[in-house]
Design an enzyme around this catalytic site. Structure first.
Site, mmCIF file in Angstrom:
data_model
loop_
_atom_site.group_PDB
_atom_site.id
_atom_site.type_symbol
_atom_site.label_atom_id
_atom_site.label_comp_id
_atom_site.label_asym_id
_atom_site.label_seq_id
_atom_site.Cartn_x
_atom_site.Cartn_y
_atom_site.Cartn_z
ATOM 1 N N HIS A 103 0.790 -1.233 0.000
ATOM 2 C CA HIS A 103 0.000 0.000 0.000
ATOM 3 C C HIS A 103 0.816 1.273 0.000
ATOM 4 C CE1 HIS A 103 -4.220 -1.268 0.519
ATOM 5 N NE2 HIS A 103 -3.701 -2.354 1.055
ATOM 6 N N LYS A 151 -9.587 13.843 3.757
ATOM 7 C CA LYS A 151 -8.663 12.707 3.799
ATOM 8 C C LYS A 151 -7.754 12.951 4.992
ATOM 9 C CE LYS A 151 -7.273 13.818 -0.458
ATOM 10 N NZ LYS A 151 -7.118 12.569 -1.177
ATOM 11 N N ARG A 152 -6.959 11.949 5.395
ATOM 12 C CA ARG A 152 -6.006 12.192 6.470
ATOM 13 C C ARG A 152 -5.128 13.394 6.129
ATOM 14 N NH1 ARG A 152 -5.867 8.473 10.966
ATOM 15 N NH2 ARG A 152 -4.006 9.663 11.505
ATOM 16 N N LYS A 156 -0.099 14.646 1.025
ATOM 17 C CA LYS A 156 -1.412 14.918 0.441
ATOM 18 C C LYS A 156 -1.616 16.416 0.177
ATOM 19 C CE LYS A 156 -3.686 10.875 2.622
ATOM 20 N NZ LYS A 156 -4.452 10.157 1.579
ATOM 21 N N THR A 187 -8.803 6.372 -2.573
ATOM 22 C CA THR A 187 -10.140 5.832 -2.819
ATOM 23 C C THR A 187 -11.184 6.937 -2.672
ATOM 24 O OG1 THR A 187 -10.191 5.128 -0.507
ATOM 25 C CG2 THR A 187 -9.704 3.435 -2.168
ATOM 26 N N LYS A 242 -14.862 7.958 -4.733
ATOM 27 C CA LYS A 242 -16.161 8.282 -4.138
ATOM 28 C C LYS A 242 -16.679 9.604 -4.697
ATOM 29 C CE LYS A 242 -14.319 6.251 0.110
ATOM 30 N NZ LYS A 242 -13.713 6.631 1.414
HETATM 31 C C1 PLP Z 1 -12.403 6.979 1.655
HETATM 32 C C2 PLP Z 1 -11.943 7.445 2.989
HETATM 33 C C3 PLP Z 1 -10.599 7.778 3.200
HETATM 34 C C4 PLP Z 1 -9.559 7.707 2.093
HETATM 35 O O1 PLP Z 1 -9.474 8.955 1.452
HETATM 36 P P1 PLP Z 1 -8.287 9.291 0.440
HETATM 37 O O2 PLP Z 1 -8.745 10.567 -0.181
HETATM 38 O O3 PLP Z 1 -8.226 8.179 -0.550
HETATM 39 O O4 PLP Z 1 -7.060 9.437 1.238
HETATM 40 C C5 PLP Z 1 -10.204 8.195 4.452
HETATM 41 N N1 PLP Z 1 -11.090 8.287 5.464
HETATM 42 C C6 PLP Z 1 -12.389 7.988 5.296
HETATM 43 C C7 PLP Z 1 -13.316 8.128 6.452
HETATM 44 C C8 PLP Z 1 -12.859 7.551 4.064
HETATM 45 O O5 PLP Z 1 -14.160 7.235 3.920
#
Ligand code: PLP
Length: 831
Positions: free
Chosen positions: A372, A563-564, A569, A671, A675
């Site tokens: 990952h 995101k985190r 990022k 991911t 979404k």
């Molecule tokens: C999908 C998701 C992530 C991942 O987000 P990225 O933009 O891919 O880093 C992190 N936290 C939550 C709660 C999510 O639903």
């Protein structure tokens, strides 16, 4: 959406515990209220109704679950075992209602009782048993495995405290303990009879067994008991209901007063406390690996319990041990469960007397590894002294695996000791370390990355020598997310429009959304499309108001980065853009600026000072921009606290623009990007992770691309990157950095953001300044595109239409086909 599952007889005598009609569900809820909670409607609080409904929904899954388990026990099919230290499954009630096809029924049943379903859904605490993308991926895969009728078990840890709750005080992140179990968890079924013992510490010695064979005996210093906590995972409109089995640690014996004098009593209590601490808390680090003893103990604990459980299931079936790899395929979600390589060898060789070579063959055929990350600081290693004191027998096995492996390398590449050192399971360059990615690779028959770009880089960088040795073992499986939760459940208005336009088959075959392309320019359809987005934005605006007090205009462009929080990022790049736009407005208050609402969300690891400072910067900028009369509401900045799966439910559907702006080569897949795309947001992004494939699918003209490519990033770094050059060459950038440094966003405090400014201007490890100009230019294109409503809407529709590839169903199909060699098993339900 009537089908075999939802069709019910109107029979009013339908059982209260399994009937799928509104009348039966209503009786079930009232029964549960009284019989499980000793409450009756007149005195029940919303929390009691929530519990009663949750138990009633669980009741309705149990027949499917039993049928599923029994069918697998009788069947010779392989079972996919997904080992993951994290499962970020999100709230369960809504998802289970959707998958069982009884959401409308439940609404009706509750209405008759004077209760609103949405109120109950809002009450649910989510199990925060993961940090972010990796844990959420595991949860999406569980949903797809059941929906695709694949025999599967998810194995992980039942943390008592999941990811902390984030509060914002004075602009700073404050961590609050996550007490998700406080009110009880109706979805979990604890199985005290499904328990295994796991040893830690102690020593090993050589012995001969009864037959005179040499063997090793490990005498652990202590034993911990792992107890199974099961959560049923129903598929969408199928009978399959797989199991998520999470292990909780317990002391082996409840201490017996008579056996202890007073001194030993306290020692015994202490032992119990240590044992129960093991599954207490999730480590809140997302990317960087944390070399903590308890963390290694957690990993070994859940891996050992899971493998012992598989061996037990094999025994129950009466299968010989040699059939292990035919019966089970074990997927390692990152290196967190990679000690499985050594533990399976130990269980086979030490506990089951399987000869080494045969055990090694079984292990390699059973295991597969998903990488990952390529970030050096995130690659897991464990110091030899720690491994030796905690897992002495496993370290011996790792040495033996390494000895045999390096012999092979020396034969294959005679005289190439540099290669041997590079590939060794032990890093001997400084303090000696076990390299878990190498252990996972050597012990697996398949290794995969999580997006095309990432899988390619994996073979060129961290696993290069291994890819050269075993090219056939390397795969790519681009990540996916489940359209059940991230479209159907969280965006019902969109789902309705899609049903009416392309039929309801998109939920399990997301490629059918392509049919939307025909409507991309249809004015009437565009109008309906915009109304859906608009209503989702109004919902988010209201949430923002109640969580932060900030009023935002739902007509503005909603520009979202959730995101985190991490330097790679680059939330700070986004912050620099906001300050740039703010500066332009201050210069020229008459400027025709596209109104935007910037929404941020995400947690920072508690020990990650720079990430926490970035949160403070965003809040500092928000405070100034939101209140400056010169801005006059044209820009709004929101940090939405405590981003979680639950909060994501109303963030993703409301976004116009998705920020995917990581330094190219650093985000394995992402991911969140998928979404957003499914919900009709346009992406501004770099050529990183799955963004590359998103752009391929949606078309260059429907994607806002900026920044250096992964190759260019490496080239710039090799040539000696000097961030100051970019500051000197760009007046706008220089002014923006000065404004921040001068305390404009920190109430005059010139020290607060100094570490951030110094980091950017002196080192800038993630090339924020190198990508700044191109990012701002592309954001100007975004603003221009937003002014052309028909063009924007067309692009939005095409994003959803072309998001089919990013369903986790496609990803699971690929794992089944290429790696697991496993096929669906239909579950029959006798009713
Ligand atoms: C999908 C998701 C992530 C991942 O987000 P990225 O933009 O891919 O880093 C992190 N936290 C939550 C709660 C999510 O639903």
């Amino acid at each position: 959406m009537a089908d075999a599952l939802t069709a019910t007889s109107p029979d009013s005598a339908e059982p209260a515990r399994s009937g799928l009609s509104a009348a039966a569900l209503q009786r079930g809820v009232v029964d549960n209220l009284l019989c499980l909670q000793a409450r009756y409607p007149a005195i029940a609080a919303p929390q009691h109704w929530y519990m009663a409904l949750a138990y009633s929904v669980r009741d309705r899954m149990l027949a499917r679950w039993a049928a599923t388990v029994q069918t697998y026990a009788a069947h010779d099919a392989r079972v996919a075992c997904y080992l993951s230290a994290e499962f970020l499954i999100g709230p369960q009630l809504g998802n289970n209602l959707v998958n069982l096809g009884i959401e409308a029924t439940a609404r009706e049943a509750l209405q008759a009782l004077g209760i609103d379903l949405d109120t109950l859904l809002a009450l649910e605490e989510e199990p925060g048993l993961g940090n972010g993308g990796l844990g959420r991926l595991a949860a999406c895969y569980m949903d797809s495995l059941s929906t695709l009728e694949i025999p599967a078990i998810g194995y992980g840890i039942r943390y008592e405290f999941g990811i902390f709750d984030q509060e914002i005080r004075d602009g700073w992140q404050v961590e609050v303990t996550d007490k998700w179990l406080q009110k009880g968890n109706p979805w979990e079924i604890v199985r005290p009879e499904v328990a295994y013992y796991v040893g830690l510490g102690g020593s090993t010695r050589n012995e001969s067994d009864a037959q005179g064979r040499l063997c090793v005996r490990w005498t652990p210093a202590r034993q911990i008991k792992g107890v199974a906590c099961d959560t049923p995972m129903p598929g969408y409109h199928v009978n399959t209901c797989n199991t998520l089995r999470l292990w909780k640690s317990e002391a082996v014996e409840s201490f017996d007063l008579q056996d202890f004098n007073v001194g030993d009593y306290y020692a015994a209590v202490n032992e119990k406390v240590i044992s129960e601490t093991l599954s207490k808390v999730l480590y809140p680090n997302d990317e960087p690996a944390i070399g903590k003893r308890l963390r290694l103990a957690q990993q070994y604990f859940f891996v050992s319990c899971s493998l012992q459980d598989m061996l037990h299931l094999l025994d129950l079936k009466g299968d010989p041990i040699g059939h292990f790899a035919e019966r089970f395929t074990v997927q390692l979600n990152d290196t967190h469960p990679s000690i499985a390589v050594a533990e399976l060898m130990r269980l086979l060789v030490d506990e089951r007397q399987v000869p080494w070579d045969e055990a090694w063959d079984i292990t390699r055929r059973a295991l597969a590894y998903t990488n990952h990350t390529l970030l050096p600081e995130a690659l897991e290693t464990w110091g030899l002294p720690l491994m030796c004191s905690l897992l002495p027998r496993l370290l011996e096995i790792i040495y033996e695996i390494n000895r045999r492996f390096l012999d092979e390398i020396r034969q294959r590449y005679p005289g190439d000791e540099a290669r041997v050192a590079r590939m060794s399971l032990i890093d001997e360059r400084g303090d000696r370390l076990v390299r878990m990615a190498h252990l996972a690779t050597v012990g697996s028959h398949a290794v995969n990355g999580v997006a095309e770009l990432h899988s390619g880089l994996l073979k060129q960088t961290v696993l290069r020598d291994f890819a050269e040795l075993w090219p056939e073992r390397f795969h790519n499986v681009t990540n996916g997310v489940t359209p059940r939760r991230f479209m159907l459940l969280c965006n019902p208005a969109l789902a309705q429009l899609l049903d009416e336009t392309v039929g309801d088959g998109w939920v399990t075959d997301l490629t059918r959304l392509r049919k939307l392309e025909a409507y991309a320019d249809d004015a009437a359809f565009q109008e309906r499309w915009r109304r859906v987005k608009q209503s989702n934005k109004a919902v988010l605006a209201e949430r923002i108001r109640s969580a932060t007090g900030i009023g935002v205009d739902a007509a503005a462009l909603f520009d979202v980065q959730v995101k985190r929080i991490h330097e790679y990022k680059r939330q700070h790049l986004n912050a620099l853009l906001i300050v740039t736009l703010y500066q332009r407005l201050r210069r020229n208050p008459q400027l025709a600026l596209t109104p935007r609402c910037f929404v941020f969300g995400g947690k920072a690891a508690p020990g990650y000072a720079m990430a926490k400072l970035i949160i403070r910067l965003i809040n500092g900028v928000a405070e100034v921009v939101n209140n400056d009369p010169a801005v006059n509401g044209r820009l709004k900045v929101v940090f939405y606290p405590n981003f979680s799966v639950k909060n994501g439910h109303f963030v993703y559907p409301a976004a116009d623009l998705s920020e995917q702006i990581s330094t190219a080569g650093k985000e394995a897949s992402g991911t969140g990007n998928m979404k957003f795309m499914m919900n009709g947001a346009l992406t501004i992004g770099t050529l990183d992770g799955a963004n590359v494939e998103i752009r391929q699918e949606v078309g260059d003209e429907n994607f806002f691309l900026f920044g250096l490519s992964a190759d260019e990033v490496e080239r710039v770094k090799r040539a000696g990157y000097r961030p100051a050059d970019y500051v000197n060459a760009n007046d706008e950038l220089r002014e923006v950095l000065e404004l921040i440094a001068n305390g404009h966003f920190s109430r005059g405090d010139r020290e607060m953001f100094r570490p951030l400014i110094d980091n950017l201007t002196q080192a800038d490890p993630f090339l924020v300044l190198a990508d700044y100009a191109d990012y701002v230019a592309r954001q100007d294109d975004v603003s221009a595109a937003w002014q052309d409503t028909r063009r924007w809407t067309r692009m939005s529709i095409l994003n959803t239409a072309r998001s089919g590839k990013f369903s986790s169903d496609r990803a699971i199909d690929e794992y089944c086909e290429e790696i697991w060699k496993i096929s669906p098993v239909r579950i029959a339900l006798d009713r």
